[in-house]
Each structure stands twice: as structure tokens, then as C-alpha cells.
Design a protein around this motif. Structure first.
Motif, PDB file in Angstrom:
ATOM      1  N   PHE A   5       4.441   7.605  16.268  1.00 28.93           N
ATOM      2  CA  PHE A   5       3.259   8.542  17.058  1.00 28.93           C
ATOM      3  C   PHE A   5       2.795   7.975  18.384  1.00 28.93           C
ATOM      4  O   PHE A   5       2.417   8.747  19.051  1.00 28.93           O
ATOM      5  CB  PHE A   5       2.060   8.455  15.854  1.00 28.93           C
ATOM      6  CG  PHE A   5       0.849   9.339  16.220  1.00 28.93           C
ATOM      7  CD1 PHE A   5       1.093  10.572  16.358  1.00 28.93           C
ATOM      8  CD2 PHE A   5      -0.260   8.954  16.886  1.00 28.93           C
ATOM      9  CE1 PHE A   5       0.030  11.504  16.687  1.00 28.93           C
ATOM     10  CE2 PHE A   5      -1.159   9.578  17.109  1.00 28.93           C
ATOM     11  CZ  PHE A   5      -1.007  10.926  17.050  1.00 28.93           C
ATOM     12  N   GLU A   6       3.061   6.760  18.515  1.00 31.14           N
ATOM     13  CA  GLU A   6       2.680   6.128  19.877  1.00 31.14           C
ATOM     14  C   GLU A   6       3.426   6.639  21.053  1.00 31.14           C
ATOM     15  O   GLU A   6       3.232   6.423  21.826  1.00 31.14           O
ATOM     16  CB  GLU A   6       2.923   4.599  19.983  1.00 31.14           C
ATOM     17  CG  GLU A   6       1.954   3.716  19.096  1.00 31.14           C
ATOM     18  CD  GLU A   6       2.354   2.517  18.948  1.00 31.14           C
ATOM     19  OE1 GLU A   6       2.836   1.911  19.961  1.00 31.14           O
ATOM     20  OE2 GLU A   6       1.612   1.710  18.075  1.00 31.14           O
ATOM     21  N   ASP A   7       4.577   7.261  20.592  1.00 33.31           N
ATOM     22  CA  ASP A   7       5.383   7.695  21.592  1.00 33.31           C
ATOM     23  C   ASP A   7       5.494   9.437  21.672  1.00 33.31           C
ATOM     24  O   ASP A   7       6.124   9.955  22.606  1.00 33.31           O
ATOM     25  CB  ASP A   7       7.033   7.444  21.447  1.00 33.31           C
ATOM     26  CG  ASP A   7       7.295   6.049  21.402  1.00 33.31           C
ATOM     27  OD1 ASP A   7       7.000   5.442  22.400  1.00 33.31           O
ATOM     28  OD2 ASP A   7       7.719   5.582  20.372  1.00 33.31           O
ATOM     29  N   ILE A   8       4.604   9.872  21.025  1.00 35.60           N
ATOM     30  CA  ILE A   8       4.383  11.392  20.801  1.00 35.60           C
ATOM     31  C   ILE A   8       4.318  11.982  22.317  1.00 35.60           C
ATOM     32  O   ILE A   8       4.995  13.006  22.760  1.00 35.60           O
ATOM     33  CB  ILE A   8       3.562  11.825  19.903  1.00 35.60           C
ATOM     34  CG1 ILE A   8       3.612  13.425  19.711  1.00 35.60           C
ATOM     35  CG2 ILE A   8       2.143  11.711  20.421  1.00 35.60           C
ATOM     36  CD1 ILE A   8       2.928  13.754  18.388  1.00 35.60           C
ATOM     37  N   SER A  29     -12.204   6.250  22.822  1.00 37.46           N
ATOM     38  CA  SER A  29     -12.074   5.063  22.895  1.00 37.46           C
ATOM     39  C   SER A  29     -11.312   4.220  24.069  1.00 37.46           C
ATOM     40  O   SER A  29     -11.802   3.242  24.574  1.00 37.46           O
ATOM     41  CB  SER A  29     -11.397   4.261  21.642  1.00 37.46           C
ATOM     42  OG  SER A  29     -10.067   4.351  21.734  1.00 37.46           O
ATOM     43  N   GLY A  30     -10.740   5.163  24.711  1.00 34.55           N
ATOM     44  CA  GLY A  30     -10.102   4.776  25.880  1.00 34.55           C
ATOM     45  C   GLY A  30      -8.622   3.747  25.373  1.00 34.55           C
ATOM     46  O   GLY A  30      -8.114   3.013  26.367  1.00 34.55           O
ATOM     47  N   ASN A  31      -8.524   3.634  24.126  1.00 37.94           N
ATOM     48  CA  ASN A  31      -7.396   2.601  23.665  1.00 37.94           C
ATOM     49  C   ASN A  31      -6.457   3.034  22.763  1.00 37.94           C
ATOM     50  O   ASN A  31      -5.522   2.580  22.224  1.00 37.94           O
ATOM     51  CB  ASN A  31      -8.123   1.437  23.051  1.00 37.94           C
ATOM     52  CG  ASN A  31      -9.046   0.654  24.004  1.00 37.94           C
ATOM     53  OD1 ASN A  31      -8.448   0.248  25.157  1.00 37.94           O
ATOM     54  ND2 ASN A  31     -10.119   0.265  23.699  1.00 37.94           N
ATOM     55  N   SER A  32      -6.258   4.447  22.901  1.00 40.96           N
ATOM     56  CA  SER A  32      -5.301   5.292  22.091  1.00 40.96           C
ATOM     57  C   SER A  32      -3.922   5.127  22.826  1.00 40.96           C
ATOM     58  O   SER A  32      -3.745   5.240  23.917  1.00 40.96           O
ATOM     59  CB  SER A  32      -5.519   6.753  22.043  1.00 40.96           C
ATOM     60  OG  SER A  32      -6.746   7.213  21.680  1.00 40.96           O
ATOM     61  N   LYS A  33      -2.953   4.270  21.745  1.00 37.73           N
ATOM     62  CA  LYS A  33      -1.736   3.732  22.249  1.00 37.73           C
ATOM     63  C   LYS A  33      -0.957   5.118  22.897  1.00 37.73           C
ATOM     64  O   LYS A  33      -0.262   4.911  23.616  1.00 37.73           O
ATOM     65  CB  LYS A  33      -0.839   3.126  21.262  1.00 37.73           C
ATOM     66  CG  LYS A  33      -1.537   1.631  20.938  1.00 37.73           C
ATOM     67  CD  LYS A  33      -0.946   0.796  20.225  1.00 37.73           C
ATOM     68  CE  LYS A  33      -1.686  -0.602  19.971  1.00 37.73           C
ATOM     69  NZ  LYS A  33      -0.897  -1.408  18.861  1.00 37.73           N
ATOM     70  N   ASN A  34      -1.001   6.199  22.137  1.00 36.21           N
ATOM     71  CA  ASN A  34      -0.097   7.255  22.802  1.00 36.21           C
ATOM     72  C   ASN A  34      -0.485   7.783  24.037  1.00 36.21           C
ATOM     73  O   ASN A  34       0.247   8.101  24.660  1.00 36.21           O
ATOM     74  CB  ASN A  34      -0.258   8.427  21.413  1.00 36.21           C
ATOM     75  CG  ASN A  34      -1.346   8.586  20.995  1.00 36.21           C
ATOM     76  OD1 ASN A  34      -2.415   8.312  21.703  1.00 36.21           O
ATOM     77  ND2 ASN A  34      -1.560   9.696  20.282  1.00 36.21           N
ATOM     78  N   VAL A  35      -2.059   7.900  24.177  1.00 39.35           N
ATOM     79  CA  VAL A  35      -2.284   8.261  25.689  1.00 39.35           C
ATOM     80  C   VAL A  35      -2.073   7.210  26.545  1.00 39.35           C
ATOM     81  O   VAL A  35      -1.515   7.630  27.768  1.00 39.35           O
ATOM     82  CB  VAL A  35      -3.856   8.508  25.467  1.00 39.35           C
ATOM     83  CG1 VAL A  35      -4.125   8.897  26.811  1.00 39.35           C
ATOM     84  CG2 VAL A  35      -4.139   9.822  24.204  1.00 39.35           C
ATOM     85  N   LEU A  36      -2.146   5.873  26.281  1.00 33.02           N
ATOM     86  CA  LEU A  36      -1.923   4.912  27.160  1.00 33.02           C
ATOM     87  C   LEU A  36      -0.511   4.841  27.650  1.00 33.02           C
ATOM     88  O   LEU A  36      -0.273   4.735  28.892  1.00 33.02           O
ATOM     89  CB  LEU A  36      -2.198   3.621  26.555  1.00 33.02           C
ATOM     90  CG  LEU A  36      -3.979   3.328  26.301  1.00 33.02           C
ATOM     91  CD1 LEU A  36      -3.982   1.956  25.721  1.00 33.02           C
ATOM     92  CD2 LEU A  36      -4.788   3.611  27.832  1.00 33.02           C
ATOM     93  N   LYS A  37       0.533   5.129  26.732  1.00 36.53           N
ATOM     94  CA  LYS A  37       1.849   5.078  27.165  1.00 36.53           C
ATOM     95  C   LYS A  37       2.185   6.278  27.919  1.00 36.53           C
ATOM     96  O   LYS A  37       3.020   5.962  28.906  1.00 36.53           O
ATOM     97  CB  LYS A  37       2.701   4.979  25.799  1.00 36.53           C
ATOM     98  CG  LYS A  37       2.610   3.797  25.022  1.00 36.53           C
ATOM     99  CD  LYS A  37       3.420   3.887  23.860  1.00 36.53           C
ATOM    100  CE  LYS A  37       5.034   3.685  24.189  1.00 36.53           C
ATOM    101  NZ  LYS A  37       5.953   3.192  22.898  1.00 36.53           N
ATOM    102  N   ALA A  38       1.695   7.221  27.869  1.00 39.10           N
ATOM    103  CA  ALA A  38       1.876   8.665  28.614  1.00 39.10           C
ATOM    104  C   ALA A  38       1.414   8.309  30.083  1.00 39.10           C
ATOM    105  O   ALA A  38       1.841   8.645  30.992  1.00 39.10           O
ATOM    106  CB  ALA A  38       1.136   9.846  27.855  1.00 39.10           C
ATOM    107  N   ILE A  39       0.099   7.728  30.141  1.00 39.54           N
ATOM    108  CA  ILE A  39      -0.393   7.697  31.272  1.00 39.54           C
ATOM    109  C   ILE A  39       0.288   6.511  32.003  1.00 39.54           C
ATOM    110  O   ILE A  39       0.632   6.809  33.335  1.00 39.54           O
ATOM    111  CB  ILE A  39      -2.030   6.972  31.161  1.00 39.54           C
ATOM    112  CG1 ILE A  39      -2.670   8.346  30.712  1.00 39.54           C
ATOM    113  CG2 ILE A  39      -2.282   6.676  32.597  1.00 39.54           C
ATOM    114  CD1 ILE A  39      -2.925   9.498  31.473  1.00 39.54           C
ATOM    115  N   GLU A  40       0.484   5.481  31.336  1.00 35.04           N
ATOM    116  CA  GLU A  40       1.671   4.527  32.114  1.00 35.04           C
ATOM    117  C   GLU A  40       2.831   5.089  32.585  1.00 35.04           C
ATOM    118  O   GLU A  40       3.271   4.715  33.733  1.00 35.04           O
ATOM    119  CB  GLU A  40       2.063   3.326  31.079  1.00 35.04           C
ATOM    120  CG  GLU A  40       2.681   2.367  31.736  1.00 35.04           C
ATOM    121  CD  GLU A  40       2.785   1.227  30.633  1.00 35.04           C
ATOM    122  OE1 GLU A  40       2.621  -0.135  30.960  1.00 35.04           O
ATOM    123  OE2 GLU A  40       3.379   1.523  29.604  1.00 35.04           O
TER     124      GLU A  40
END
Length: 100
Positions: A5-8, A29-40
Motif C-alpha cells: 500500500f505504501e507504493d500505491i 498527519s503529514g506522515n502517510s508513507k504512500n503520500v511521502l513516497k509519491a512526493i519524494e
């Protein structure tokens, strides 16, 4: 191939993203891993990143080019205000692009 799910969101970007695209990340929260990976990914590939956050903004607040931070420790209120902003952005973008 199996993805977590982190890669979705990042997997979708890998298929459709083009340099200069705008990528909007929304995380209470600003810490959702799936969102952070996409932004990165978008940052590393020449994207313009925007983040909508709540609480203290988490990592997302620091990663994006432009951010809207709702400094409140209540997920429901943060998400409700994010939705108001979402609707405003769509109205502006659709009027600009003649969606209606």
C-alpha cells in the motif's frame, strides 16, 4: 509483481508522471508513507509538489514546494478543511480549463 500500500501512488506516477507536473499530496498527519513516497518521487523527477497537512505538518510539510498547513490536532477538522480547499482548487482549475 506484488506492491505494498505504501507504493500505491508512486507506482501510478512512474507510469504517468512528466517533468513539470503538479503533484498534490494530502495527509492529515503529514506522515502517510504512500503520500511521502509519491512526493519524494515527484521532487526527484522535476515535479512541482503541493501538500495539504494537519497536526504539526509531519514530514510532508517539509518536503513539498508549496504547502497548506491546517495547524489543528483534530483529523476530522483537518480533513474537512482540506476538502474545502480541494473543492476551491477544482472550481478554479475547471473554470480556467473550461471543464463545465
Amino acid at each position: 509483481m506484488i506492491f505494498s500500500f505504501e507504493d500505491i501512488f508512486v507506482e501510478q506516477l512512474k507510469n504517468f508522471f512528466q517533468k513539470g507536473d503538479i503533484v498534490l499530496g494530502i495527509s492529515g498527519s503529514g506522515n502517510s508513507k504512500n503520500v511521502l513516497k509519491a512526493i519524494e518521487y515527484a521532487n526527484q523527477h522535476g515535479g512541482i509538489t503541493i501538500g495539504l497537512t494537519g497536526y504539526d505538518g509531519g514530514r510532508l510539510k517539509e518536503m513539498v514546494c508549496y504547502g497548506v498547513h491546517i495547524p489543528i490536532d483534530d483529523m476530522q477538522i483537518a480533513e474537512d478543511l482540506h476538502m474545502v480547499l480541494d473543492h476551491c482548487m477544482m472550481k478554479i482549475l475547471c473554470n480556467y480549463n473550461s471543464c463545465y
